[in-house]
Write a protein that holds these residues in place. Sequence first.
Motif, PDB file in Angstrom:
ATOM      1  N   GLU A  40      27.673  19.110 -72.257  1.00  0.00           N
ATOM      2  CA  GLU A  40      26.305  19.576 -72.473  1.00  0.00           C
ATOM      3  C   GLU A  40      25.327  18.408 -72.592  1.00  0.00           C
ATOM      4  OE1 GLU A  40      24.893  22.530 -72.688  1.00  0.00           O
ATOM      5  OE2 GLU A  40      26.598  23.930 -72.694  1.00  0.00           O
ATOM      6  N   ARG A  41      25.813  17.245 -72.986  1.00  0.00           N
ATOM      7  CA  ARG A  41      24.928  16.092 -73.158  1.00  0.00           C
ATOM      8  C   ARG A  41      24.580  15.403 -71.842  1.00  0.00           C
ATOM      9  NH1 ARG A  41      25.478  13.631 -78.680  1.00  0.00           N
ATOM     10  NH2 ARG A  41      26.960  14.882 -79.870  1.00  0.00           N
ATOM     11  N   MET A  42      25.344  15.672 -70.793  1.00  0.00           N
ATOM     12  CA  MET A  42      25.096  15.018 -69.503  1.00  0.00           C
ATOM     13  C   MET A  42      23.877  15.644 -68.834  1.00  0.00           C
ATOM     14  SD  MET A  42      26.052  12.749 -67.217  1.00  0.00           S
ATOM     15  CE  MET A  42      27.793  12.341 -67.435  1.00  0.00           C
ATOM     16  N   PRO A  43      22.874  14.852 -68.468  1.00  0.00           N
ATOM     17  CA  PRO A  43      21.717  15.425 -67.777  1.00  0.00           C
ATOM     18  C   PRO A  43      22.085  15.914 -66.385  1.00  0.00           C
ATOM     19  CG  PRO A  43      21.564  13.036 -67.837  1.00  0.00           C
ATOM     20  CD  PRO A  43      22.730  13.403 -68.694  1.00  0.00           C
ATOM     21  N   TYR A  44      21.340  16.886 -65.914  1.00  0.00           N
ATOM     22  CA  TYR A  44      21.534  17.423 -64.569  1.00  0.00           C
ATOM     23  C   TYR A  44      20.583  16.671 -63.638  1.00  0.00           C
ATOM     24  CZ  TYR A  44      22.601  20.927 -61.004  1.00  0.00           C
ATOM     25  OH  TYR A  44      23.040  21.570 -59.868  1.00  0.00           O
ATOM     26  N   THR A  86      30.641  15.570 -65.794  1.00  0.00           N
ATOM     27  CA  THR A  86      29.536  16.353 -65.251  1.00  0.00           C
ATOM     28  C   THR A  86      28.672  16.976 -66.336  1.00  0.00           C
ATOM     29  OG1 THR A  86      30.527  18.573 -65.143  1.00  0.00           O
ATOM     30  CG2 THR A  86      31.132  17.011 -63.398  1.00  0.00           C
ATOM     31  N   SER A  87      27.541  17.504 -65.867  1.00  0.00           N
ATOM     32  CA  SER A  87      26.654  18.291 -66.714  1.00  0.00           C
ATOM     33  C   SER A  87      27.226  19.682 -66.936  1.00  0.00           C
ATOM     34  CB  SER A  87      25.293  18.423 -66.038  1.00  0.00           C
ATOM     35  OG  SER A  87      25.409  19.278 -64.896  1.00  0.00           O
ATOM     36  N   HIS A 120      16.763  14.565 -66.886  1.00  0.00           N
ATOM     37  CA  HIS A 120      17.345  15.905 -66.785  1.00  0.00           C
ATOM     38  C   HIS A 120      16.455  16.828 -65.954  1.00  0.00           C
ATOM     39  CE1 HIS A 120      19.554  19.484 -67.780  1.00  0.00           C
ATOM     40  NE2 HIS A 120      18.510  20.023 -68.369  1.00  0.00           N
ATOM     41  N   VAL A 156      27.347  22.033 -61.026  1.00  0.00           N
ATOM     42  CA  VAL A 156      27.267  20.987 -62.031  1.00  0.00           C
ATOM     43  C   VAL A 156      26.771  19.718 -61.353  1.00  0.00           C
ATOM     44  CG1 VAL A 156      29.052  21.919 -63.544  1.00  0.00           C
ATOM     45  CG2 VAL A 156      29.694  20.356 -61.690  1.00  0.00           C
ATOM     46  N   SER A 157      26.384  18.742 -62.154  1.00  0.00           N
ATOM     47  CA  SER A 157      25.876  17.488 -61.629  1.00  0.00           C
ATOM     48  C   SER A 157      26.673  16.325 -62.201  1.00  0.00           C
ATOM     49  CB  SER A 157      24.396  17.324 -61.997  1.00  0.00           C
ATOM     50  OG  SER A 157      23.926  16.022 -61.705  1.00  0.00           O
ATOM     51  N   GLY A 190      25.327  13.725 -62.857  1.00  0.00           N
ATOM     52  CA  GLY A 190      24.401  13.209 -63.850  1.00  0.00           C
ATOM     53  C   GLY A 190      24.052  11.754 -63.682  1.00  0.00           C
TER      54      GLY A 190
END
Length: 416
Positions: free
Chosen positions: A147-151, A110-111, A269, A118-119, A121
């Motif tokens: 933190e690198r995963m886009p929402y 997840t994001s 994102h 959270v998403s 992603g």
Amino acid sequence: MNAPMSAESVTTTVREHCATIKTPRVVCSGNVAVPHALLRIVDSALTEYRLNVLNAPKGIPDREGVIHETSFVGAGMRSSSSLQYVPARLSLVPTLFSRTLHPDIVLVHTSAPVDGKVSLGIEVNVMPAAIEAVRRRGGLVFAQVNERMPYTFGDAEYDLDLFDGWIEADDVIAHPRPPKPGGERGESAAVIGDLCASRVGSGSTLQMGIGEVPDATLAGLTARRNLGLWTEMFSDGVLDLQDAGALDPDRYVTASFMMGSQELMEWVHRNEQVLMLRTETINAPSNIAKQPGMTSINTALQVDLFAQANASRRRARIHSGFGGQTDFIVGALHAVGGQAIMALRSWHPKANVSTVVPLIDEPVTSFQMSAIVTEQGIAEVAGRPEKDQAAAIIENAAHPSVREELWEEAGYLGLA
């Protein structure tokens, strides 16, 4: 749960939950969104388990005691001695979690949290169905927060409190855009892409995968306007359409998973134009058929004179799987103004053989598409008698060096 769990806590929770389960099933996000750090923790906690991942990349646990299970084989499972391939259209994979492949643990990537949510992603796919199925059985759901995963929005969003635990890990999920192929390979891809693009008008809806031919097709569509995307997945090619003003601003870019560059991750994102939906919604032929001018572009390892395609097996051994090819071909053919294109090179560059054969001797993945496109031309298939289909495939899609042989075989098959 507001704080991340330690690896030790996850290990303890997993062992306690699985203490009475002989061979627990772990369902994990796949493609380029495998939560590797979380998966390593779970792997260390279990002596034996089934690992269910779609299109698993290299780097997943591969040891004695781990049984690989999937309905779409990726590089991480392709040579596995423990592989258990479960044939299924992608649209039906979510139902397996409630019928035959009951999960005991689900791992998602997840994001970072936004307002308590959270998403998923870049990888929604079959994971919502897996989460729901494991909850019904009283199983566990863990998240790897990155933190690198886009929402992203749609079916991707979950309250962080839903999970039984989560860890933080900074896995890389973006990949550089591959260089455009050069030489003969690049030229043939460009020709195929241009031919595919010539069949797509403004206002159409697109489904296509990743690779040289889809990228070349998208490159030929930048002059179109009001294009929509209703697709299993997309990659960086969508950025070219966006930059060219080819996308319909009033329609969502709708998909189930994606993969691509850091530029793509930044574009999706919190982008409200991008809607990530679960597989059983995206891949339902009935939903695909509702999209205006639905154009499905897929590829195959082989096609034959009966307009059958093998996209799954080599020498009878599973190479990938059905994926969503059959879902989208059926859906596109039922759409108003829809079409299903099978795009491939006429000659396999590595195997040094024709991809157009008289009769496929492997299990068939799909059949009776609208047209077959190679660098040789376009063979119209839909709505034609079988002899006309065969003639079009030989003369317009097959490599010139094999046409005489194909005509001879067509005679034996009653197609000439």
